[in-house]
Design an enzyme around this catalytic site. Structure first.
Site, PDB file in Angstrom:
ATOM      1  N   ASP A   1       0.871  -1.177   0.000  1.00  0.00           N
ATOM      2  CA  ASP A   1       0.000   0.000   0.000  1.00  0.00           C
ATOM      3  C   ASP A   1       0.907   1.226   0.000  1.00  0.00           C
ATOM      4  O   ASP A   1       2.109   1.128   0.248  1.00  0.00           O
ATOM      5  CB  ASP A   1      -0.895  -0.004   1.257  1.00  0.00           C
ATOM      6  CG  ASP A   1      -1.806   1.211   1.342  1.00  0.00           C
ATOM      7  OD1 ASP A   1      -2.407   1.591   0.312  1.00  0.00           O
ATOM      8  OD2 ASP A   1      -1.915   1.815   2.426  1.00  0.00           O
ATOM      9  N   SER A   2       0.285   2.390  -0.193  1.00  0.00           N
ATOM     10  CA  SER A   2       1.045   3.633  -0.074  1.00  0.00           C
ATOM     11  C   SER A   2       1.474   3.871   1.377  1.00  0.00           C
ATOM     12  O   SER A   2       2.375   4.654   1.626  1.00  0.00           O
ATOM     13  CB  SER A   2       0.174   4.798  -0.544  1.00  0.00           C
ATOM     14  OG  SER A   2      -1.012   4.839   0.223  1.00  0.00           O
TER      15      SER A   2
ATOM     16  N   GLY B   1      -3.115   9.420  -3.458  1.00  0.00           N
ATOM     17  CA  GLY B   1      -4.447   9.787  -3.945  1.00  0.00           C
ATOM     18  C   GLY B   1      -4.509  10.926  -4.944  1.00  0.00           C
ATOM     19  O   GLY B   1      -5.369  10.955  -5.809  1.00  0.00           O
TER      20      GLY B   1
ATOM     21  N   CYS C   1      -4.250  -1.487  -2.125  1.00  0.00           N
ATOM     22  CA  CYS C   1      -4.409  -0.043  -2.313  1.00  0.00           C
ATOM     23  C   CYS C   1      -5.286   0.158  -3.540  1.00  0.00           C
ATOM     24  O   CYS C   1      -4.934  -0.292  -4.638  1.00  0.00           O
ATOM     25  CB  CYS C   1      -3.025   0.580  -2.538  1.00  0.00           C
ATOM     26  SG  CYS C   1      -3.061   2.338  -2.899  1.00  0.00           S
TER      27      CYS C   1
ATOM     28  N   GLU D   1      -3.090   8.522   8.713  1.00  0.00           N
ATOM     29  CA  GLU D   1      -1.639   8.304   8.866  1.00  0.00           C
ATOM     30  C   GLU D   1      -1.138   9.011  10.130  1.00  0.00           C
ATOM     31  O   GLU D   1      -0.158   8.585  10.732  1.00  0.00           O
ATOM     32  CB  GLU D   1      -0.889   8.812   7.629  1.00  0.00           C
ATOM     33  CG  GLU D   1      -1.095   7.961   6.379  1.00  0.00           C
ATOM     34  CD  GLU D   1      -0.229   6.690   6.316  1.00  0.00           C
ATOM     35  OE1 GLU D   1       0.864   6.689   6.904  1.00  0.00           O
ATOM     36  OE2 GLU D   1      -0.681   5.705   5.692  1.00  0.00           O
TER      37      GLU D   1
ATOM     38  N   CYS E   1     -10.970   2.786  -0.126  1.00  0.00           N
ATOM     39  CA  CYS E   1      -9.562   3.085   0.157  1.00  0.00           C
ATOM     40  C   CYS E   1      -9.229   2.229   1.369  1.00  0.00           C
ATOM     41  O   CYS E   1     -10.009   2.184   2.320  1.00  0.00           O
ATOM     42  CB  CYS E   1      -9.395   4.570   0.475  1.00  0.00           C
ATOM     43  SG  CYS E   1      -7.778   4.982   1.172  1.00  0.00           S
TER      44      CYS E   1
ATOM     45  N   HIS F   1      -7.312   2.506   3.689  1.00  0.00           N
ATOM     46  CA  HIS F   1      -7.159   3.206   4.974  1.00  0.00           C
ATOM     47  C   HIS F   1      -8.511   3.327   5.709  1.00  0.00           C
ATOM     48  O   HIS F   1      -8.545   3.410   6.934  1.00  0.00           O
ATOM     49  CB  HIS F   1      -6.638   4.629   4.759  1.00  0.00           C
ATOM     50  CG  HIS F   1      -5.163   4.742   4.494  1.00  0.00           C
ATOM     51  ND1 HIS F   1      -4.582   4.317   3.325  1.00  0.00           N
ATOM     52  CD2 HIS F   1      -4.158   5.257   5.253  1.00  0.00           C
ATOM     53  CE1 HIS F   1      -3.265   4.570   3.371  1.00  0.00           C
ATOM     54  NE2 HIS F   1      -2.986   5.135   4.537  1.00  0.00           N
TER      55      HIS F   1
HETATM   56  N1  DGL Z   1      -4.809   3.196   0.864  1.00  0.00           N
HETATM   57  C1  DGL Z   1      -4.855   3.695  -0.445  1.00  0.00           C
HETATM   58  C2  DGL Z   1      -6.059   3.244  -1.220  1.00  0.00           C
HETATM   59  O1  DGL Z   1      -6.616   2.204  -0.973  1.00  0.00           O
HETATM   60  C3  DGL Z   1      -4.544   5.115  -0.808  1.00  0.00           C
HETATM   61  C4  DGL Z   1      -4.106   6.124   0.121  1.00  0.00           C
HETATM   62  C5  DGL Z   1      -3.349   7.221  -0.541  1.00  0.00           C
HETATM   63  O2  DGL Z   1      -2.145   7.040  -0.641  1.00  0.00           O
HETATM   64  O3  DGL Z   1      -3.913   8.246  -0.969  1.00  0.00           O
HETATM   65  O4  DGL Z   1      -6.477   3.904  -2.147  1.00  0.00           O
END
Ligand code: DGL
Length: 270
Positions: free
Chosen positions: A11-12, A44, A74, A153, A185, A187
């Site tokens: 993931d990011s 994003g 992600c 985060e 997402c 997150h």
């Molecule tokens: N967790 C990531 C997703 O599912 C993206 C978060 C990000 O880096 O903007 O899209």
């Protein structure tokens, strides 16, 4: 014959840990090598071509660990990268968007489905595309939520400040009469409590991780690729590109298992 090579998950940042958690729950014999690109999060608002380059670097790094499959945990990376990564790699590459679309279609009675995600995922149009492939009559309402990832985060998953942002973003979706909301997402399941409170009882929250792990299981089972580790717990490995201590502290809160060591990777070398 079992295949005990690890599964790569990336993931990011820390969001993909919500997918990793689901793998631990449903596939406890599998070892995971996790990479969070915490030096370059968020993805994003980035250009999709750059996200593809980042994803390629990360897959190259994960493959140095002899992974048998990769889960792109992600959505923002899945949207532009999945076809490229699949074409360029001879191991299964699993994304989160198609599974999320399946989960949404199963969860919605009315066919009015909301999707919250990063700007990149919303702009890609992938969720409406895959949802309508399954349910052509569905109405899909997307909402980009760029303030969520930095708040998550920063560990503010239950803060007043975050609740106010949840309220701000969800108002217009609630007005559309949706009965299912995709947390598009990885997150966002970390905001589940605040999201559910804002949505109330009538809206089912969909976590694409559940269907993603089903797909991972089916894919590995089909090629006799599942692991078997007996009584020992698999020794997962954790890597990030940013500060290892904040990653470790976050992972320890999200995962049911101790996270003792986090390696730092100069991902630009890959
Ligand atoms: N967790 C990531 C997703 O599912 C993206 C978060 C990000 O880096 O903007 O899209």
């Amino acid at each position: 014959m079992a295949d005990n090579r690890p599964i790569g998950v990336f993931d990011s940042g820390v969001g993909g840990l919500t997918v990793f958690r689901e793998i631990m729950k449903k596939m406890p014999d599998e070892k995971v090598v996790y990479f969070g690109d915490t030096a370059r999060v968020p993805y994003g608002d980035r250009d999709p071509a750059q996200v593809v380059d980042f994803s390629r670097q990360i897959v190259r790094f994960l493959r140095t660990h002899n992974v048998k499959a990769v889960v792109i945990a992600c959505n923002t990376a899945t949207a532009p990268s999945l076809p490229y990564l699949r074409a360029e790699n001879d191991i299964p590459i699993i994304g989160v968007i198609q599974p999320g679309a399946r989960g949404a279609c199963a969860a919605s009675a009315s066919g009015k489905i909301g999707v919250i995600a990063t700007a990149g995922t919303i702009k890609s149009g992938q969720y409406p595309k895959h949802i309508k492939e399954i349910r052509p009559e569905a109405e899909v309402f997307g909402k980009a939520c760029p303030k969520f990832v930095p708040l998550i985060e920063a560990g503010k998953t239950h803060a007043e400040e975050t609740a106010a942002v949840v309220h701000e973003y969800l108002g217009e979706l609630k007005d559309k009469g949706i009965d299912a909301l995709v947390m598009g997402c990885t997150h966002y399941p970390l905001l589940r409590d605040l999201l559910q409170k804002e949505c109330g009882e009538g809206i089912t929250l969909v976590n694409p991780a559940e269907e993603t792990v089903k797909e991972l299981h089916e894919t590995l089972a089909a090629s006799d690729g599942l692991a078997s580790c007996g009584d020992a717990l698999p020794a997962h490995e954790y890597y990030c590109s940013g500060d290892p201590e904040s990653f470790r502290a976050f992972a320890a809160k999200v995962l049911p298992q101790e996270v003792s060591q986090v390696g730092v990777i100069d991902i630009d070398k890959y």
